[in-house]
Design a protein around this motif. Structure first.
Motif, PDB file in Angstrom:
ATOM      1  N   THR A 236       0.987  -1.408  -0.134  1.00  0.00           N
ATOM      2  CA  THR A 236      -0.132  -0.548   0.177  1.00  0.00           C
ATOM      3  C   THR A 236       1.047   1.378  -0.018  1.00  0.00           C
ATOM      4  O   THR A 236       1.642   0.877   0.479  1.00  0.00           O
ATOM      5  N   PRO A 237      -0.295   2.085  -0.328  1.00  0.00           N
ATOM      6  CA  PRO A 237       0.887   3.636  -0.121  1.00  0.00           C
ATOM      7  C   PRO A 237       1.830   3.564   1.221  1.00  0.00           C
ATOM      8  O   PRO A 237       3.120   4.452   1.261  1.00  0.00           O
ATOM      9  N   GLU A 238       1.154   3.737   2.257  1.00  0.00           N
ATOM     10  CA  GLU A 238       1.688   3.428   3.598  1.00  0.00           C
ATOM     11  C   GLU A 238       3.187   2.114   3.724  1.00  0.00           C
ATOM     12  O   GLU A 238       4.244   2.767   3.854  1.00  0.00           O
ATOM     13  N   ALA A 239       2.770   1.281   3.319  1.00  0.00           N
ATOM     14  CA  ALA A 239       3.609   0.628   3.535  1.00  0.00           C
ATOM     15  C   ALA A 239       4.648   0.880   2.394  1.00  0.00           C
ATOM     16  O   ALA A 239       6.343   0.057   2.795  1.00  0.00           O
ATOM     17  N   ALA A 240       4.692   1.229   1.229  1.00  0.00           N
ATOM     18  CA  ALA A 240       5.102   1.556   0.442  1.00  0.00           C
ATOM     19  C   ALA A 240       6.435   2.497   0.976  1.00  0.00           C
ATOM     20  O   ALA A 240       7.828   2.755   1.196  1.00  0.00           O
TER      21      ALA A 240
ATOM     22  N   MET B 200       3.752  -1.458  -7.569  1.00  0.00           N
ATOM     23  CA  MET B 200       4.730  -0.375  -8.658  1.00  0.00           C
ATOM     24  C   MET B 200       5.141   1.240  -8.647  1.00  0.00           C
ATOM     25  O   MET B 200       5.557   2.009  -8.273  1.00  0.00           O
ATOM     26  N   THR B 201       3.724   1.320  -8.215  1.00  0.00           N
ATOM     27  CA  THR B 201       3.107   2.657  -8.426  1.00  0.00           C
ATOM     28  C   THR B 201       3.606   3.160  -7.146  1.00  0.00           C
ATOM     29  O   THR B 201       3.720   4.885  -6.603  1.00  0.00           O
ATOM     30  N   ASN B 202       3.017   2.454  -6.248  1.00  0.00           N
ATOM     31  CA  ASN B 202       3.189   2.777  -4.523  1.00  0.00           C
ATOM     32  C   ASN B 202       4.996   3.576  -4.184  1.00  0.00           C
ATOM     33  O   ASN B 202       5.215   3.827  -3.646  1.00  0.00           O
ATOM     34  N   LEU B 203       5.673   2.442  -4.890  1.00  0.00           N
ATOM     35  CA  LEU B 203       6.753   1.995  -4.696  1.00  0.00           C
ATOM     36  C   LEU B 203       7.634   3.438  -4.970  1.00  0.00           C
ATOM     37  O   LEU B 203       8.454   4.658  -4.334  1.00  0.00           O
ATOM     38  N   ARG B 204       7.366   4.006  -6.495  1.00  0.00           N
ATOM     39  CA  ARG B 204       7.417   4.589  -7.034  1.00  0.00           C
ATOM     40  C   ARG B 204       7.090   6.124  -6.408  1.00  0.00           C
ATOM     41  O   ARG B 204       8.669   7.318  -6.714  1.00  0.00           O
ATOM     42  N   ASP B 205       6.069   6.548  -6.447  1.00  0.00           N
ATOM     43  CA  ASP B 205       6.154   7.318  -5.322  1.00  0.00           C
ATOM     44  C   ASP B 205       6.074   7.672  -4.390  1.00  0.00           C
ATOM     45  O   ASP B 205       6.432   9.049  -3.475  1.00  0.00           O
TER      46      ASP B 205
ATOM     47  N   GLY C 182       9.172   6.895  -3.667  1.00  0.00           N
ATOM     48  CA  GLY C 182      11.063   7.584  -3.680  1.00  0.00           C
ATOM     49  C   GLY C 182      11.357   5.983  -3.341  1.00  0.00           C
ATOM     50  O   GLY C 182      12.879   6.252  -3.358  1.00  0.00           O
ATOM     51  N   PHE C 183      10.595   4.856  -3.260  1.00  0.00           N
ATOM     52  CA  PHE C 183      11.870   4.343  -3.214  1.00  0.00           C
ATOM     53  C   PHE C 183      12.378   3.841  -4.925  1.00  0.00           C
ATOM     54  O   PHE C 183      11.967   3.359  -5.753  1.00  0.00           O
ATOM     55  N   LYS C 184      13.523   3.640  -5.055  1.00  0.00           N
ATOM     56  CA  LYS C 184      14.373   4.150  -6.359  1.00  0.00           C
ATOM     57  C   LYS C 184      15.454   2.286  -6.326  1.00  0.00           C
ATOM     58  O   LYS C 184      16.020   1.663  -5.392  1.00  0.00           O
ATOM     59  N   ASP C 185      15.422   2.220  -7.076  1.00  0.00           N
ATOM     60  CA  ASP C 185      15.831   0.183  -7.869  1.00  0.00           C
ATOM     61  C   ASP C 185      15.797  -0.694  -7.149  1.00  0.00           C
ATOM     62  O   ASP C 185      16.321  -1.075  -6.784  1.00  0.00           O
TER      63      ASP C 185
ATOM     64  N   ALA D 190      12.837   0.757 -11.678  1.00  0.00           N
ATOM     65  CA  ALA D 190      12.958  -0.222 -10.852  1.00  0.00           C
ATOM     66  C   ALA D 190      13.448  -0.806 -11.906  1.00  0.00           C
ATOM     67  O   ALA D 190      14.979   0.081 -13.061  1.00  0.00           O
ATOM     68  N   GLN D 191      14.570  -1.447 -11.648  1.00  0.00           N
ATOM     69  CA  GLN D 191      15.995  -2.282 -12.284  1.00  0.00           C
ATOM     70  C   GLN D 191      15.155  -4.165 -12.424  1.00  0.00           C
ATOM     71  O   GLN D 191      14.691  -4.754 -11.490  1.00  0.00           O
TER      72      GLN D 191
END
Length: 400
Positions: A106-110, A149-154, A156-159, A186-187
């Motif tokens: 989720t957004p919070e988890a990300a 993936m959207t939540n991680l990107r938003d 700021g989780f890089k790579d 992502a990689q």
């Protein structure tokens, strides 16, 4: 093969004091029923390690100076203590890389994950389109993965990693996978399909055809430096047109192993079978005792015969291929890989029909997944008929 790689192989063949790559499946519970699941996950095993037992294993890994663990399942995030265990591991100097279908990212988890320097995330996706992915992983799984993936990107989780198992249906999507990974910051990580777990029943319909193996090899030669492979394609080195990144060595029991949800330790994450069971972390001495002194691991670390493969000109490049792939297709461990690029595996498979061992365990939901059919989606699972078949996501409402 470079001199550096040759030197590393010689060093690793005798085994190390601690595994370089330790895979730990926290649970067999999973909301999906992927047709190639190497652990036949679905239902939780009531014997799985408790929170306290998991923390004790982490303490052992810290003392052994294991740098990080690959956590999987099942779907590891459905364990109620998942984040508790992740936090405990990172506080005790054990980094975590975990694989997930994204259902609880989720957004919070990300945001919570993005705040840690010692956690990496792999989102599993086996098709660059919903049609290809959902035929293997189940209806809606493509959208779930992209939402994660959207939540991680938003956040700021890089790579973070986009993890793909290569099949004959998605080999042609390699460029699309790379573009998808780049779009989300992502990689790309691609791995080999093994005939383990439920994959034992679907490997014949899913594994890449010989011409696709060549396509994959040439693509890796062009893109390999920017794509992770987990050293899983060393059997392709037999083509000989160029070296692929990574080690061309089966590290089972030497540098890698698996801890399953009930604490059993196997030589390889792709060989969950009693023949490759080395011990259990609940036994006296725990995981260090199994890793350092199990009879199976000592045997794997001894000099191994390459069998007939040693007379092949490609042996120094491919080292005979993958132990698990051979075992679960009924081939001898000192024989050729079933996907041998010289064609020896196809010849061997022709005489091995009906001899392949069956996986030792099956935690699948009561309604087994239907065969892979691109263009027609499988039916939903039937209702559970007892408590331990209950959905591991009971009571969880995903974000809209």
């Amino acid at each position: 093969m470079s001199l550096a790689s040759a030197s590393l192989i010689e060093h690793f063949e005798d085994g190390l004091a601690a595994p370089i790559c330790l895979t730990w499946e926290l649970t067999y519970a999973c909301n999906l029923a992927c047709v190639h699941c190497l652990s036949s996950s679905g239902r939780r095993d009531p014997r799985e390690l408790t929170t306290a037992e998991c923390k004790a294993v982490i303490d052992e890994l810290e003392r052994m100076q294991v740098f990080y663990v690959n956590i999987g399942g099942g779907e590891p995030t459905v364990r109620p203590d998942f984040f508790e265990l992740i936090d405990y591991a990172t506080r005790h100097h054990v980094g975590v890389k975990f694989s997930t279908n994204g259902v609880r990212i989720t957004p919070e988890a990300a945001r919570r994950l993005a705040a840690s320097d010692y956690v990496d995330v792999q989102i599993s996706l086996d098709g660059a389109t919903a049609e290809v992915n959902d035929a293997v992983r189940g209806p809606g799984s493509y959208d779930t993965a992209l939402r994660a993936m959207t939540n991680l990107r938003d956040a700021g989780f890089k790579d973070f990693k986009l993890s793909v198992v290569m099949t004959r249906h998605n080999i042609g999507q390699l460029d699309a996978f790379k573009e998808l990974a780049d779009r989300y910051g992502a990689q790309l990580r691609i791995t080999r399909l093994r005939p383990a777990g439920r994959g034992a029943d679907t490997w014949g319909r899913l594994h890449p055809l010989p011409e696709q193996q060549r396509e994959l090899y040439e693509w890796l030669l062009s893109h390999g430096e920017s794509v992770l492979t987990g050293d899983s394609f060393f059997h392709l080195s037999g083509y000989g047109d160029g070296a692929l990144p990574g080690l061309n060595l089966c590290g089972a029991g030497r540098v890698v192993c698996l801890i399953d949800p009930v604490g059993d330790v196997y030589a390889c994450p792709f060989a969950i079978h009693e023949n490759f069971l080395a011990g259990n972390v609940r036994s006296p001495g725990g995981f260090p005792q199994v890793w350092r002194h199990s009879e199976l691991f000592e045997e794997l670390r001894s000099a191994q015969s390459g069998g007939a493969c040693t007379s092949c000109s490609a042996y120094d490049s491919c080292r005979g291929g993958c132990m698990a792939a051979k075992f679960f297709t009924g081939l001898p461990l000192d024989g050729p890989d079933p996907e041998c690029v010289k064609g020896h595996g196809q010849v061997a498979l022709a005489s091995a029909v009906g001899t392949a061992p069956r996986p030792s365990q099956d935690h699948s939901h009561r309604s087994r997944p239907v065969p892979v059919t691109i263009g027609r989606r499988p039916e939903r699972l039937s209702a559970p008929d007892r408590a331990c078949d209950e959905s591991p996501l009971a009571g969880f409402v995903p974000e809209p």
